[in-house]
Design an enzyme around this catalytic site. Sequence first.
Site, mmCIF file in Angstrom:
data_model
loop_
_atom_site.group_PDB
_atom_site.id
_atom_site.type_symbol
_atom_site.label_atom_id
_atom_site.label_comp_id
_atom_site.label_asym_id
_atom_site.label_seq_id
_atom_site.Cartn_x
_atom_site.Cartn_y
_atom_site.Cartn_z
ATOM 1 N N GLY A 21 0.289 -5.266 3.703
ATOM 2 C CA GLY A 21 0.706 -5.868 2.446
ATOM 3 C C GLY A 21 2.201 -5.746 2.254
ATOM 4 O O GLY A 21 2.843 -4.826 2.773
ATOM 5 N N GLY A 23 5.263 -6.491 -0.918
ATOM 6 C CA GLY A 23 5.618 -6.922 -2.258
ATOM 7 C C GLY A 23 7.118 -6.971 -2.414
ATOM 8 O O GLY A 23 7.869 -6.781 -1.450
ATOM 9 N N GLY A 24 7.567 -7.220 -3.641
ATOM 10 C CA GLY A 24 8.993 -7.312 -3.879
ATOM 11 C C GLY A 24 9.698 -5.977 -3.779
ATOM 12 O O GLY A 24 10.915 -5.919 -3.627
ATOM 13 N N MET A 25 8.940 -4.887 -3.878
ATOM 14 C CA MET A 25 9.551 -3.576 -3.907
ATOM 15 C C MET A 25 9.177 -2.715 -2.707
ATOM 16 O O MET A 25 9.911 -1.801 -2.341
ATOM 17 C CB MET A 25 9.128 -2.859 -5.199
ATOM 18 C CG MET A 25 9.881 -1.579 -5.478
ATOM 19 S SD MET A 25 9.438 -0.859 -7.074
ATOM 20 C CE MET A 25 7.784 -0.283 -6.757
ATOM 21 N N ALA A 26 8.044 -2.982 -2.065
ATOM 22 C CA ALA A 26 7.558 -2.079 -1.026
ATOM 23 C C ALA A 26 6.680 -2.811 -0.025
ATOM 24 O O ALA A 26 6.244 -3.942 -0.252
ATOM 25 C CB ALA A 26 6.777 -0.926 -1.666
ATOM 26 N N VAL A 28 3.164 -2.047 2.498
ATOM 27 C CA VAL A 28 1.998 -1.171 2.587
ATOM 28 C C VAL A 28 1.461 -1.205 4.011
ATOM 29 O O VAL A 28 1.218 -2.281 4.564
ATOM 30 C CB VAL A 28 0.899 -1.590 1.594
ATOM 31 C CG1 VAL A 28 -0.287 -0.632 1.691
ATOM 32 C CG2 VAL A 28 1.436 -1.612 0.168
ATOM 33 N N LYS A 43 2.301 3.223 0.944
ATOM 34 C CA LYS A 43 3.259 2.276 0.363
ATOM 35 C C LYS A 43 4.655 2.846 0.570
ATOM 36 O O LYS A 43 4.961 3.947 0.107
ATOM 37 C CB LYS A 43 2.975 2.072 -1.118
ATOM 38 C CG LYS A 43 3.967 1.127 -1.797
ATOM 39 C CD LYS A 43 3.737 1.030 -3.300
ATOM 40 C CE LYS A 43 2.553 0.151 -3.616
ATOM 41 N NZ LYS A 43 2.466 -0.141 -5.076
ATOM 42 N N ASP A 146 0.714 -4.584 -16.128
ATOM 43 C CA ASP A 146 0.780 -5.693 -15.159
ATOM 44 C C ASP A 146 -0.604 -5.985 -14.587
ATOM 45 O O ASP A 146 -0.776 -6.101 -13.371
ATOM 46 C CB ASP A 146 1.766 -5.359 -14.040
ATOM 47 C CG ASP A 146 2.168 -6.595 -13.231
ATOM 48 O OD1 ASP A 146 1.980 -7.716 -13.743
ATOM 49 O OD2 ASP A 146 2.661 -6.442 -12.101
#
Length: 690
Positions: A21, A23-26, A28, A43, A146
């Site tokens: 996975g 995302g915008g920050m991390a 996985v 993560k 969220d």
Amino acid sequence: MSTSMPTALAGGRYQLGQLIGRGGMAEVHVALDTRLGRTVAVKIMRADLANDDIFLARFRREAHAVAQMNNPNIVNIYDSGEELVSSESGDAERLPYIVMEYVKGQTLRDIIKVNGALSQRDCEQVMLGVLNALDYSHRMGIIHRDIKPGNIMISEQGVVKVMDFGIARALDDSAATMTQSQGVVGTAQYLSPEQARGETVDMRSDLYSAGCVLYEMLTGRPPFTGDSAVAIAYQHVSEVATPPSAAVPGLPKMWDSICAKAMAKDRQNRYATASEFKTDILTYMNGGVPVAAAFNPLTDLSNMKARKEAERDLPTTPVEPHQQPTQAFNPVTGQFEQIPPANGANAAALQSRAQQRAAAAKAKKRKKIIIGSVIAAIVAVLVIVGIVFAMNGSGNKSSEDTVTIPEVCNASTSKDNIKLKLEASGLKMTEKQDTDSTEPEGTCTKMSPDAGSKVAKGSAVKVWFSAGPQSTQVPDVKERSQEEARSILESAGFKVNAAVKTEDSADIAKDMVTKTDPAAGQSVPKGTTITIYVSSGMTTVPSNLVGQSKDSVLQQYEGKFSFTVEQESSDTVEAGLITRVSPDSGSSIAQGGFITIWVSTGKEKVAVPNITAGTDYVTAELMLKAVGLKAQANGPTGSTAVVVSINPGAGSQVDAGSTVTITTKAGSTGGGTGTGDGGNGTGNGGGTGE
């Protein structure tokens, strides 16, 4: 500057695997915890963000927020830390990471993307899991902020898992914005009105987002869409979503009410708690009337607008820029931003810019009012024209061309009779199968259009009939908590008996599940009520201990009981085997309690008395009886008989009650003379001799 991704973390404890996975920050990764031998998800924060204090604070907040929570519907966090790595320039950089529970499954977002709208039953089960998680986190004082399909995992076993508490906030800190720049505090399609306005959020903000998720599951699309995040956020604040039943023909209108209440613009009109939201869904799915049935979304919207207008009309005291941070929604990034407070010349400049923006906003508001008035006038004219058009019969259709759909859908009316009644009203029946219903096969569950609707004669009415309760296996929830077991069973489509039963268990901890009725693995119809049994913390003394060997019992029940071992002889139980226990078999004792077992040493042993040769037989026999032995003569037994030998010999250890053989012989009698007169006389003689 880039940093290479390490292959292991925490001194080699976590061996990183493939990327699962991003995302915008991390990112996985799946990983192996070599210490505990389990698969985990790790993560890892993007290296380019690790030096940004804002993002680092958010990342650490997620670890802290979830680490203190333990709920079956929340992805667990096991560990967190920071790994020092080298950049291409050779500089040391920190790489924060979080070690989480690895959930094998799909996100709700991916499921909807592939399959579209979910069945009502699946919507119910997913929402129960989400609301269980929110109910728990809210009671722990944590707001998620969220909630969206991308943050909801469905495991391969059907368990709902809420994840990504990266922007979660404690209830007492919910007024703070997340960042000073470019900090996402929610996803536009699931943003509550108060989040869109930059106001204080509370747990009802999560429930609004959950209502948006329910809407998307029912319809296959979010409640609001637009070309930009700003356009979507504006709709959350000022528009009522299209009812789900209007988007999905045949969907019961009660879902409209449940979604509308959850998504009320005024948070005071929403469900007060996740538990209340969950109860309303269960009430409806079990045939009852939910609280949401009385909710009117249009009234909610008008009241909300009136309240906001009143708040704007209240006199206010200007706040200096350094006293309160400015919050703004960035139309480029679709994010809310907190502008840092300024001082001195910067403050004056900021105040000047703020005044300019306020003037521009005021002019824009006047423009909107004018445009709105024009639109309202046009709409009014169109409505009047429509009414006149209808009253003049411009459709050229008489009332004889329309019919009212009769109420025919009930449990007591057969399929054939429903068809006949519709045909008698000049309508056709289109048969549909309801695979979500738990009603008996062939039962009418719903119609579209609804009974009472006016339609053209000859129209087709869709009628859904139950396909019968679908059978599925009861999940194994042994050794799980009551809350976790209930969530798993409900997610599998079963009802759970509110009354929990207890039973003794030797190895399952107190209050943990011991079994279910029907039992795990048994295939039963969905909707069946399952009874959960939990451990009382007590256990029963086993009934099969007597007659077993000591060693086998100690090995078999190691860790379950504490044993005290005593020894005793037994005429009936073989040496080494258990003769009796205390407390008695079947008695109830605390788990790990003490049980005394007596182990047989075999029959009782006694020593053969020291009977010497020459002892008279009668005396020898008495000596044997005194120690529990029997005498068996091998020779004469009269009063003159004497012992020659004994077998076994004196001092031998023999079983109590056994026989000792005495070899005897007749003893000699001595001669004698005597004189007497009449009845009296004297004499002497010899005794017996060898």
